[in-house]
Write a protein that holds these residues in place. Sequence first.
Motif, PDB file in Angstrom:
ATOM      1  N   THR A 245       0.857  -1.181   0.000  1.00 50.71           N
ATOM      2  CA  THR A 245       0.000   0.000   0.000  1.00 50.71           C
ATOM      3  C   THR A 245       0.892   1.229   0.000  1.00 50.71           C
ATOM      4  OG1 THR A 245      -0.115   0.054   2.416  1.00 50.71           O
ATOM      5  CG2 THR A 245      -1.836  -1.169   1.278  1.00 50.71           C
ATOM      6  N   ARG A 246       0.322   2.354  -0.372  1.00 51.51           N
ATOM      7  CA  ARG A 246       1.074   3.606  -0.368  1.00 51.51           C
ATOM      8  C   ARG A 246       1.192   4.132   1.054  1.00 51.51           C
ATOM      9  NH1 ARG A 246       1.796   5.581  -5.448  1.00 51.51           N
ATOM     10  NH2 ARG A 246       0.367   4.818  -7.031  1.00 51.51           N
ATOM     11  N   ARG A 247       2.372   4.569   1.398  1.00 51.93           N
ATOM     12  CA  ARG A 247       2.621   5.135   2.722  1.00 51.93           C
ATOM     13  C   ARG A 247       1.892   6.476   2.828  1.00 51.93           C
ATOM     14  NH1 ARG A 247       8.604   5.365   3.853  1.00 51.93           N
ATOM     15  NH2 ARG A 247       8.257   3.160   4.132  1.00 51.93           N
TER      16      ARG A 247
ATOM     17  N   ARG B  82      -6.750  -9.386   8.173  1.00 52.02           N
ATOM     18  CA  ARG B  82      -6.975 -10.846   8.203  1.00 52.02           C
ATOM     19  C   ARG B  82      -5.683 -11.618   7.963  1.00 52.02           C
ATOM     20  NH1 ARG B  82     -12.954 -11.981   5.630  1.00 52.02           N
ATOM     21  NH2 ARG B  82     -14.046 -10.664   7.119  1.00 52.02           N
ATOM     22  N   LEU B  83      -4.840 -11.130   7.066  1.00 51.16           N
ATOM     23  CA  LEU B  83      -3.553 -11.781   6.852  1.00 51.16           C
ATOM     24  C   LEU B  83      -2.691 -11.713   8.101  1.00 51.16           C
ATOM     25  CD1 LEU B  83      -2.668 -10.626   3.232  1.00 51.16           C
ATOM     26  CD2 LEU B  83      -3.082 -12.969   3.985  1.00 51.16           C
ATOM     27  N   GLN B  84      -2.673 -10.563   8.761  1.00 52.15           N
ATOM     28  CA  GLN B  84      -1.877 -10.424   9.985  1.00 52.15           C
ATOM     29  C   GLN B  84      -2.411 -11.330  11.090  1.00 52.15           C
ATOM     30  OE1 GLN B  84      -1.891  -6.139  10.512  1.00 52.15           O
ATOM     31  NE2 GLN B  84       0.157  -5.994   9.640  1.00 52.15           N
TER      32      GLN B  84
ATOM     33  N   ALA C  83      -5.839   3.627   2.917  1.00 54.03           N
ATOM     34  CA  ALA C  83      -6.041   2.414   2.124  1.00 54.03           C
ATOM     35  C   ALA C  83      -7.527   2.209   1.859  1.00 54.03           C
ATOM     36  CB  ALA C  83      -5.469   1.200   2.853  1.00 54.03           C
ATOM     37  N   HIS C  84      -7.817   1.573   0.746  1.00 51.06           N
ATOM     38  CA  HIS C  84      -9.190   1.186   0.439  1.00 51.06           C
ATOM     39  C   HIS C  84      -9.659   0.252   1.556  1.00 51.06           C
ATOM     40  CE1 HIS C  84     -12.505  -0.872  -1.552  1.00 51.06           C
ATOM     41  NE2 HIS C  84     -12.542   0.157  -2.386  1.00 51.06           N
ATOM     42  N   PRO C  85     -10.913   0.342   1.995  1.00 54.67           N
ATOM     43  CA  PRO C  85     -11.398  -0.507   3.093  1.00 54.67           C
ATOM     44  C   PRO C  85     -11.176  -2.001   2.850  1.00 54.67           C
ATOM     45  CG  PRO C  85     -13.006   1.199   2.612  1.00 54.67           C
ATOM     46  CD  PRO C  85     -11.935   1.303   1.555  1.00 54.67           C
ATOM     47  N   ALA C  86     -11.307  -2.460   1.615  1.00 55.55           N
ATOM     48  CA  ALA C  86     -11.092  -3.882   1.326  1.00 55.55           C
ATOM     49  C   ALA C  86      -9.635  -4.274   1.555  1.00 55.55           C
ATOM     50  CB  ALA C  86     -11.507  -4.197  -0.106  1.00 55.55           C
ATOM     51  N   VAL C  87      -8.707  -3.377   1.235  1.00 57.68           N
ATOM     52  CA  VAL C  87      -7.282  -3.647   1.464  1.00 57.68           C
ATOM     53  C   VAL C  87      -6.998  -3.708   2.957  1.00 57.68           C
ATOM     54  CG1 VAL C  87      -4.943  -2.762   1.122  1.00 57.68           C
ATOM     55  CG2 VAL C  87      -6.610  -2.631  -0.735  1.00 57.68           C
TER      56      VAL C  87
END
Length: 61
Positions: free
Chosen positions: A34-36, A50-52, A40-44
Amino acid sequence: MLPRYIAAPALDAGDVVQLHRPEVAPLNTLYLATRRGAPAHPAVTVLRDRLQDAARTWDGL
């Protein structure tokens, strides 16, 4: 998420950090980028969270 061949220059430059380093690398590694500073888009955000959460159960973390 990006394949390693696309993420490699940024990884090598230290612009991004690999969060998980398994003993045996998967055949198809993907990266979530993602861009610093940009929201972020809500889906991202959901995907990242969830990945974390899932990563906490992976060996080697």
